[in-house]
Design a protein around this motif. Sequence first.
Motif, PDB file in Angstrom:
ATOM      1  N   THR A  14      40.093  39.922  30.967  1.00 36.55           N
ATOM      2  CA  THR A  14      39.985  38.853  29.983  1.00 36.55           C
ATOM      3  C   THR A  14      40.090  37.494  30.665  1.00 36.55           C
ATOM      4  N   SER A  15      39.155  36.597  30.387  1.00 36.61           N
ATOM      5  CA  SER A  15      39.212  35.250  30.942  1.00 36.61           C
ATOM      6  C   SER A  15      40.237  34.408  30.201  1.00 36.61           C
ATOM      7  N   SER A  16      40.655  33.342  30.851  1.00 38.62           N
ATOM      8  CA  SER A  16      41.609  32.425  30.232  1.00 38.62           C
ATOM      9  C   SER A  16      40.859  31.465  29.311  1.00 38.62           C
ATOM     10  N   LEU A  17      40.785  31.830  28.052  1.00 39.63           N
ATOM     11  CA  LEU A  17      40.126  31.017  27.026  1.00 39.63           C
ATOM     12  C   LEU A  17      40.933  31.172  25.750  1.00 39.63           C
ATOM     13  N   TYR A 276      45.358  37.109  29.697  1.00 42.31           N
ATOM     14  CA  TYR A 276      44.584  36.665  30.869  1.00 42.31           C
ATOM     15  C   TYR A 276      44.672  37.688  32.007  1.00 42.31           C
TER      16      TYR A 276
END
Lengths: 288, 371
Positions: A14-17, A276
């Motif tokens: 999971t990306s940091s968004l 993340y």
Amino acid sequence: MFKKDKPITLKGSTSSLCNNLAAYVIADKSQLNYAVVHKSVINIACASADGTSVVGRQLICKEPSASQGLPFVIQAKWVNLPARTIFVLTSQRGIQVGSEAGAILVFDIPSKGTSVNLLDTLQKHSASICDLASEGDTLVSADELGSIIVWKLGGSSLSVVVNIRGSGWPCNSVALWNDVIVGGFASGHLRVFSATSGAIGAEVTAHARTINAVDIAKDSGVVLSVSDDTYLRIWQLKAMNVPQIEYRHGECLADLQLVGGQFVDGQGKALCVTGYDSNEINFFVNQH
Amino acid sequence: MSLKTLPLLFINLGGEMMYILDQRLRAQNIPTEKSKKVLNDIVATMFNKRFMEELFKPQTLYSKKAMRTVFDRLAHASIMRLNAASMDKLYDLMTMAFKYQVSLALRPKDILLITLNHMDTMRSYVEDSAGVRSQVEHVYRMLAETYASLSQGEFQLIRQTLLNFFQDMHIRVSIFLKDKVQNNNGRFVLKIGGTLPYGTESPGLIRSFDASGKSRNIAFAPGANYTVSGREGSFDQRGDRITKLGCNMYSSSRPVETSGPSISKSVMQGSDMDTSNPDPLAKAHLDLLSRLIGANVTKNEFRLNLFKDDKEEDEAASIQPIEVAESQVVNIDASKGGKTSELAKIMGEMSVGDKGGGGGDDSDLLDLMDS
């Protein structure tokens, strides 16, 4: 109370968004769909309601002129329209529903086909849009300076009803339920407002780091907030003249900065969260 | 994704590189004069005015591969040479250290304070050399102009951009494992409780308002003990940054771990498609950098080792990590020039300096930079 359930493993991390988990339940097919952004890829998991079968797939955001690498996806979300449900992606270079320049783009989506048209551009925010939420003919938009604007649909155009000034910390996530707005802020605050009057009902020092996502279970008014502080917290809304909120429960996911969270059911008895750099969707189920 | 991230990524990685080199130069008993020259030369190249101006222009981050190549060049900007295994280890240590700092930063704006901690130490390396010091001071001004007035939201975007650059990198670092700030799976330990981000409040309170705006406080148990931050770190050229993140964590009593494979990689097979195309901007910057570094300095060269001895270094070099995304990275011995085709792809028509122009004299590098 809430008990951890079996996680779903995605094909990528999971990306940091903010709001980096979208869940879409198709009740009549007993199917649950999850989408999580990994850079320029969206990892999608389709699970059966009993959790016995999970099918993963990946959606890659490509552009014909790929001279500069692939564009990062900023948001992935299922949008339920009266006639159909569409999956909307916003990327660095592509459609932006709420844009960096603070404009909200309104699209006309036909009940069939792919002829999506830009209908209107609403320019009332002075900073980048972080999140949008809607209920009936009401739209709520939140920006990077923490300001929240409530819009009402009249005919085919949206007009401003309420403008709530922010304090400078971004409002990363916003949710709307029975005329109650819940905003999750980068300062760790949750704020509860009336969508009609804009009056503040409650201010909560909810988390020790930025809040990355909030969600409201639509049948019960149970609220979920997730944060970089590794906590998910559960709250109960009271839709009164001035809306109120009560604390219910907290869970810590060790060493995981939570970036996405959504309820799976309307009652708020089951929820899922992402963190993340992890490739798991974590589930929690309320036992009673 | 923020287009203002590249200078911060470069300066902080560069700062970590300098900490490690400084510590290894001492540990390997390199004569003070030579050590000083190495630190001086690298800082001078890193903070070259033209190179900095290019870097501060709004742009996307380099691909991981291009970033690695830039630091390969930079590490060889002086009379020191690193072989491929040492360079690999150096780069892994640098990146994990900065990933740790970004992950643990209390609030996004602390990334600027972390950068200033790196700047402060690098300035101390070049205190005696007026020319390089003024270059460093110029970068302080550029940082202040570009970042001091940014909003929380813009810093949040910068932090996310950095975190996504480091996504899927889970290299275990022995100094972190020893300090118990990293788990065996390569993830950092995120302690609950402790100091809060500057300007925020302790969790555990609901302020309920009635129709007249009067409030009533209701407490709840947040599950941990928190301390409100009393003071914001200074963004001035000199001042107390408050945060210790970004300070030099190595010392003679806490050396860069050299025995055995202190680093073990478990990089997830990510879909890192940002490495598919060499970005033209990174190529242009590499070009500029190599022109700045100029010809290979051959006289007085010495080799620095990130391992205990040559034997261990050779062993490390022979271990091929399995399923590691980074294994596609080309290891460059810059002193041999861009021989491999992969490297050539990145560097393009970059020539490894004007061969006749540079000798081994101490002044040459500075001369080249001024021209």
